[in-house]
Design a protein around this motif. Structure first.
Motif, PDB file in Angstrom:
ATOM      1  N   ASP A 150     -10.029  -5.486  -6.938  1.00  0.00           N
ATOM      2  CA  ASP A 150      -9.842  -6.665  -7.786  1.00  0.00           C
ATOM      3  C   ASP A 150      -9.611  -6.267  -9.241  1.00  0.00           C
ATOM      4  OD1 ASP A 150     -12.325  -6.009  -8.852  1.00  0.00           O
ATOM      5  OD2 ASP A 150     -13.411  -7.565  -7.756  1.00  0.00           O
ATOM      6  N   ARG A 151      -9.460  -7.280 -10.101  1.00  0.00           N
ATOM      7  CA  ARG A 151      -9.152  -7.041 -11.515  1.00  0.00           C
ATOM      8  C   ARG A 151     -10.341  -6.480 -12.288  1.00  0.00           C
ATOM      9  NH1 ARG A 151      -7.181 -12.373 -10.594  1.00  0.00           N
ATOM     10  NH2 ARG A 151      -4.904 -12.458 -10.410  1.00  0.00           N
ATOM     11  N   ASP A 152     -11.542  -6.628 -11.737  1.00  0.00           N
ATOM     12  CA  ASP A 152     -12.753  -6.208 -12.441  1.00  0.00           C
ATOM     13  C   ASP A 152     -13.135  -4.763 -12.153  1.00  0.00           C
ATOM     14  OD1 ASP A 152     -13.022  -8.810 -13.482  1.00  0.00           O
ATOM     15  OD2 ASP A 152     -14.036  -9.467 -11.643  1.00  0.00           O
ATOM     16  N   GLY A 153     -12.296  -4.056 -11.419  1.00  0.00           N
ATOM     17  CA  GLY A 153     -12.617  -2.677 -11.075  1.00  0.00           C
ATOM     18  C   GLY A 153     -13.477  -2.552  -9.842  1.00  0.00           C
ATOM     19  N   GLY A 154     -13.708  -3.678  -9.161  1.00  0.00           N
ATOM     20  CA  GLY A 154     -14.501  -3.664  -7.939  1.00  0.00           C
ATOM     21  C   GLY A 154     -13.638  -3.450  -6.712  1.00  0.00           C
ATOM     22  N   LEU A 155     -14.321  -3.235  -5.598  1.00  0.00           N
ATOM     23  CA  LEU A 155     -13.630  -2.890  -4.358  1.00  0.00           C
ATOM     24  C   LEU A 155     -14.241  -3.672  -3.201  1.00  0.00           C
ATOM     25  CD1 LEU A 155     -11.423  -0.608  -4.141  1.00  0.00           C
ATOM     26  CD2 LEU A 155     -13.179   0.773  -3.023  1.00  0.00           C
ATOM     27  N   TRP A 156     -13.393  -4.387  -2.465  1.00  0.00           N
ATOM     28  CA  TRP A 156     -13.817  -5.012  -1.223  1.00  0.00           C
ATOM     29  C   TRP A 156     -13.590  -4.012  -0.092  1.00  0.00           C
ATOM     30  CZ3 TRP A 156     -16.464  -9.439  -1.083  1.00  0.00           C
ATOM     31  CH2 TRP A 156     -16.377 -10.299  -2.184  1.00  0.00           C
ATOM     32  N   VAL A 157     -14.587  -3.858   0.750  1.00  0.00           N
ATOM     33  CA  VAL A 157     -14.533  -2.863   1.821  1.00  0.00           C
ATOM     34  C   VAL A 157     -14.815  -3.559   3.151  1.00  0.00           C
ATOM     35  CG1 VAL A 157     -15.459  -0.691   2.697  1.00  0.00           C
ATOM     36  CG2 VAL A 157     -15.345  -1.094   0.222  1.00  0.00           C
ATOM     37  N   GLY A 158     -13.862  -3.463   4.066  1.00  0.00           N
ATOM     38  CA  GLY A 158     -14.040  -4.035   5.393  1.00  0.00           C
ATOM     39  C   GLY A 158     -14.515  -2.974   6.361  1.00  0.00           C
ATOM     40  N   THR A 159     -15.649  -3.206   6.985  1.00  0.00           N
ATOM     41  CA  THR A 159     -16.226  -2.227   7.904  1.00  0.00           C
ATOM     42  C   THR A 159     -16.331  -2.818   9.308  1.00  0.00           C
ATOM     43  OG1 THR A 159     -18.585  -2.808   7.758  1.00  0.00           O
ATOM     44  CG2 THR A 159     -17.645  -1.506   5.942  1.00  0.00           C
ATOM     45  N   ALA A 160     -16.818  -2.005  10.222  1.00  0.00           N
ATOM     46  CA  ALA A 160     -16.980  -2.449  11.606  1.00  0.00           C
ATOM     47  C   ALA A 160     -18.156  -3.396  11.773  1.00  0.00           C
ATOM     48  CB  ALA A 160     -17.158  -1.239  12.518  1.00  0.00           C
ATOM     49  N   ALA A 161     -18.957  -3.583  10.702  1.00  0.00           N
ATOM     50  CA  ALA A 161     -20.139  -4.440  10.830  1.00  0.00           C
ATOM     51  C   ALA A 161     -20.283  -5.418   9.676  1.00  0.00           C
ATOM     52  CB  ALA A 161     -21.398  -3.582  10.941  1.00  0.00           C
ATOM     53  N   GLY A 162     -19.211  -5.660   8.928  1.00  0.00           N
ATOM     54  CA  GLY A 162     -19.306  -6.647   7.871  1.00  0.00           C
ATOM     55  C   GLY A 162     -18.470  -6.307   6.651  1.00  0.00           C
ATOM     56  N   ASP A 196      -4.780 -11.577  -2.937  1.00  0.00           N
ATOM     57  CA  ASP A 196      -3.456 -12.030  -3.361  1.00  0.00           C
ATOM     58  C   ASP A 196      -3.388 -12.214  -4.873  1.00  0.00           C
ATOM     59  OD1 ASP A 196      -4.493 -14.542  -4.013  1.00  0.00           O
ATOM     60  OD2 ASP A 196      -3.791 -15.508  -2.179  1.00  0.00           O
ATOM     61  N   ARG A 197      -2.215 -12.595  -5.356  1.00  0.00           N
ATOM     62  CA  ARG A 197      -1.988 -12.686  -6.801  1.00  0.00           C
ATOM     63  C   ARG A 197      -2.840 -13.765  -7.460  1.00  0.00           C
ATOM     64  NH1 ARG A 197       2.899 -14.907  -4.711  1.00  0.00           N
ATOM     65  NH2 ARG A 197       3.937 -12.922  -5.044  1.00  0.00           N
ATOM     66  N   ASP A 198      -3.338 -14.713  -6.656  1.00  0.00           N
ATOM     67  CA  ASP A 198      -4.190 -15.772  -7.194  1.00  0.00           C
ATOM     68  C   ASP A 198      -5.665 -15.408  -7.151  1.00  0.00           C
ATOM     69  OD1 ASP A 198      -1.974 -17.485  -7.651  1.00  0.00           O
ATOM     70  OD2 ASP A 198      -1.956 -18.001  -5.518  1.00  0.00           O
ATOM     71  N   GLY A 199      -5.975 -14.217  -6.643  1.00  0.00           N
ATOM     72  CA  GLY A 199      -7.364 -13.793  -6.560  1.00  0.00           C
ATOM     73  C   GLY A 199      -8.067 -14.210  -5.293  1.00  0.00           C
ATOM     74  N   VAL A 200      -7.332 -14.792  -4.339  1.00  0.00           N
ATOM     75  CA  VAL A 200      -7.920 -15.184  -3.060  1.00  0.00           C
ATOM     76  C   VAL A 200      -8.010 -13.950  -2.164  1.00  0.00           C
ATOM     77  CG1 VAL A 200      -7.621 -16.579  -0.977  1.00  0.00           C
ATOM     78  CG2 VAL A 200      -7.058 -17.536  -3.223  1.00  0.00           C
ATOM     79  N   LEU A 201      -9.173 -13.735  -1.571  1.00  0.00           N
ATOM     80  CA  LEU A 201      -9.356 -12.616  -0.656  1.00  0.00           C
ATOM     81  C   LEU A 201      -9.089 -13.090   0.767  1.00  0.00           C
ATOM     82  CD1 LEU A 201     -10.301  -9.656  -0.210  1.00  0.00           C
ATOM     83  CD2 LEU A 201     -12.592 -10.601   0.201  1.00  0.00           C
ATOM     84  N   TRP A 202      -8.098 -12.485   1.407  1.00  0.00           N
ATOM     85  CA  TRP A 202      -7.778 -12.783   2.802  1.00  0.00           C
ATOM     86  C   TRP A 202      -8.423 -11.720   3.674  1.00  0.00           C
ATOM     87  CZ3 TRP A 202      -4.924 -17.136   4.096  1.00  0.00           C
ATOM     88  CH2 TRP A 202      -4.310 -17.799   3.025  1.00  0.00           C
ATOM     89  N   ILE A 203      -9.009 -12.172   4.780  1.00  0.00           N
ATOM     90  CA  ILE A 203      -9.800 -11.291   5.636  1.00  0.00           C
ATOM     91  C   ILE A 203      -9.295 -11.396   7.069  1.00  0.00           C
ATOM     92  CG2 ILE A 203     -12.125 -10.730   6.448  1.00  0.00           C
ATOM     93  CD1 ILE A 203     -13.094 -12.468   3.971  1.00  0.00           C
ATOM     94  N   GLY A 204      -8.875 -10.267   7.620  1.00  0.00           N
ATOM     95  CA  GLY A 204      -8.518 -10.209   9.031  1.00  0.00           C
ATOM     96  C   GLY A 204      -9.644  -9.554   9.802  1.00  0.00           C
ATOM     97  N   SER A 205     -10.101 -10.202  10.851  1.00  0.00           N
ATOM     98  CA  SER A 205     -11.208  -9.668  11.647  1.00  0.00           C
ATOM     99  C   SER A 205     -10.913  -9.866  13.124  1.00  0.00           C
ATOM    100  CB  SER A 205     -12.519 -10.370  11.278  1.00  0.00           C
ATOM    101  OG  SER A 205     -12.534 -11.693  11.796  1.00  0.00           O
TER     102      SER A 205
END
Length: 496
Positions: A150-162, A196-205
């Motif tokens: 994201d723009r704040d230097g953070g990271l979303w991480v998708g794992t096998a358990a959450g 996405d460009r609007d800051g919405v996090l899309w999640i495929g699971s």
């Protein structure tokens, strides 16, 4: 088969002459050559380029322009000339945390992040050329399948358990969904992430597609219009808004920004008689056109209306896709498309449309083209050396017009080289071969041998010119003038 090198000069001359003198009439808006010609790839061979493993799972380009290839046995960095490989070393805490690389991600600062299959997450420190690990024990699972920044230097991480969030300070925050949420535990088996460009996090699971709004922690499941709770394995930004997503067994889908209320639209990637493709990766190659990288079905090109073409490995075509098991796609900053597969990495330049090359015939693995003709209806007749003739209609429909059959010498082409074609009556052809003259009927669906009333009834005919109802035939023994109406031949030879 005739040696293709023997045909090079003749075929090139015929092709250039034919294209210069007879314009090809394609249907409005249809480029039949781009439809018929295979997509051309350049191959980075694992053996020649020293890949850590031939099975490449992910591709990314970092802020310095280096290409990174995550494989099942290490990480490779390609500078355009040579590969440098990185591996796990039990004695080095700054090495990779593990060698099975599942995913790669480049954040907004141009830094490379590496997600492994069972050993957690690490960031590449390019200043010191080492890796900074995120302790696998603090993540929801050490199996990291997807990353988004994201723009704040953070990271979303998708794992096998959450789903986890690693903030700029390195603290890990868990966003595991309760088992009572739609999809249950499957919703925590994250396969793909996209901010996405609007800051919405899309999640495929494994439970399908979900989205997290910019404000708040609420995650809403997106229902597709077919109501299929299929696993979503890949995501790509849609410039028109929302995302394009790939599934396990339901094709691809388009979800708008308001998809939480409007749902999503599925697009089948299965032709009649085919199973649905498992879509592991997506990328937009040119505006409005996407490639879907699949496991076992190669690459499928599509747009919002449907499938455009299938791009697969063709054993007889050296420049075709190296393997139909495609794990990842990446379009670099220059527009080049990189394809990670089980035989290394292929590259394709979508802008290179100067030439289209057709390498095969209908039912034939490879061909040598020896003569061409365009008939009155705009069909292109292609002589396939000693393999017969294919007919290509203006709408790119292609069929095997004629094939040789030595058991029917009078009503089939011979198994010898076709050297010349010219239109007879409308939509029919005179055919010159190494074994005499032939004439078609039924719009090219039938053929008969035409023995000449001459001391050599089946001469080698290298060229044909039709003038005022007569055929002028070029043969090794001289020029023949054949009158089909009177069935007479007059010979012309050099000399007194």
């Amino acid at each position: 088969m005739v040696n293709p090198t023997v045909l090079l000069t003749t075929a090139t001359a015929v092709l250039l002459a034919g294209l210069a003198s007879v314009p090809l009439r394609a249907a409005p808006g249809t480029d039949r050559w781009s439809t018929l010609a295979p997509v051309v790839f350049e191959h980075l061979s694992p053996a020649e380029r020293d890949f850590p493993s031939p099975v490449v799972m992910s591709v990314a380009q970092d802020g310095d322009g280096f290409m990174w290839f995550g494989s099942q046995a290490g990480l490779g960095r390609w500078d355009g000339y040579q590969m440098r490989n990185f591996y796990f070393d039990a004695n080095d805490p700054h090495s990779l945390p593990g060698d099975f690389i599942q995913t790669l991600h480049v954040d907004r600062q141009g830094r490379l992040w590496v997600g492994t299959s069972i050993d957690g997450l690490a960031r590449y420190d390019r200043q010191n050329e080492r890796f900074v690990r995120v302790a696998a024990g603090v993540l929801s699972s050490p199996a990291v399948y997807a990353i988004a920044s994201d723009r704040d230097g953070g990271l979303w991480v998708g794992t096998a358990a959450g789903l986890d969030y690693v903030d700029a300070a390195g603290q890990v925050h868990h966003h595991r969904r309760p088992d009572t949420a739609p999809g249950g535990q499957r919703a925590n088996q994250i396969r793909a992430l996209l901010l996405d460009r609007d800051g919405v996090l899309w999640i495929g699971s494994d439970a399908g597609l979900a989205r997290r709004a910019v404000a708040g922690n609420r995650i809403d499941k997106v229902d597709d219009i077919a109501g299929v709770g299929d696993a979503v394995l890949s995501l790509s930004q849609n410039p028109q808004g929302g995302v394009v997503f790939g599934t396990l067994r339901s094709g691809v889908g388009f979800a708008a920004t308001d998809a939480a209320t409007a749902g999503a639209r599925l697009l089948s990637l299965a032709d009649q008689g085919r199973r649905q493709a498992m879509v592991l990766s997506l990328t937009e190659t040119v505006p409005g056109q996407w490639w879907a990288g699949t496991y076992g079905d190669g690459v499928i090109e599509f747009d919002a209306a449907g499938i455009q073409r299938r791009i697969t490995h063709r054993p007889a075509v050296a420049v075709s896709l190296a393997s139909d098991r495609v794990a990842a796609l990446w379009r670099d900053r220059s527009g080049l498309v990189w394809v990670a597969n089980e035989r290394g990495v292929d590259t394709h330049d979508p802008r290179n449309r100067t030439f289209s090359t057709i390498f095969d015939g209908v039912g034939l693995p490879e061909i040598s083209a020896s003569a061409f003709m365009t008939d009155q209806s705009g069909r292109l007749w292609v002589a396939l050396a000693d393999q017969g003739i294919d007919l290509i209609a203006p709408d790119a429909t292609r069929r095997a017009g004629l094939r040789p059959d030595p058991l029917r010498p009078d009503t089939a082409l011979p198994g010898s080289l076709i050297l010349a074609l010219t239109e007879a009556e409308p939509n029919e052809a005179w055919i010159g071969t190494l074994a005499g003259l032939y004439h078609t009927s039924g719009r090219g669906s039938r053929v008969r041998r035409v023995p000449l009333p001459h001391h050599e009834p089946l001469p080698r005919i290298g060229s044909i010119l039709q003038r005022d109802g007569d055929l002028w035939l070029g043969t090794p023994g001289g020029l023949l003038r054949y009158d089909p109406r009177a069935a007479t031949v007059r010979a012309y030879r050099q000399g007194p």
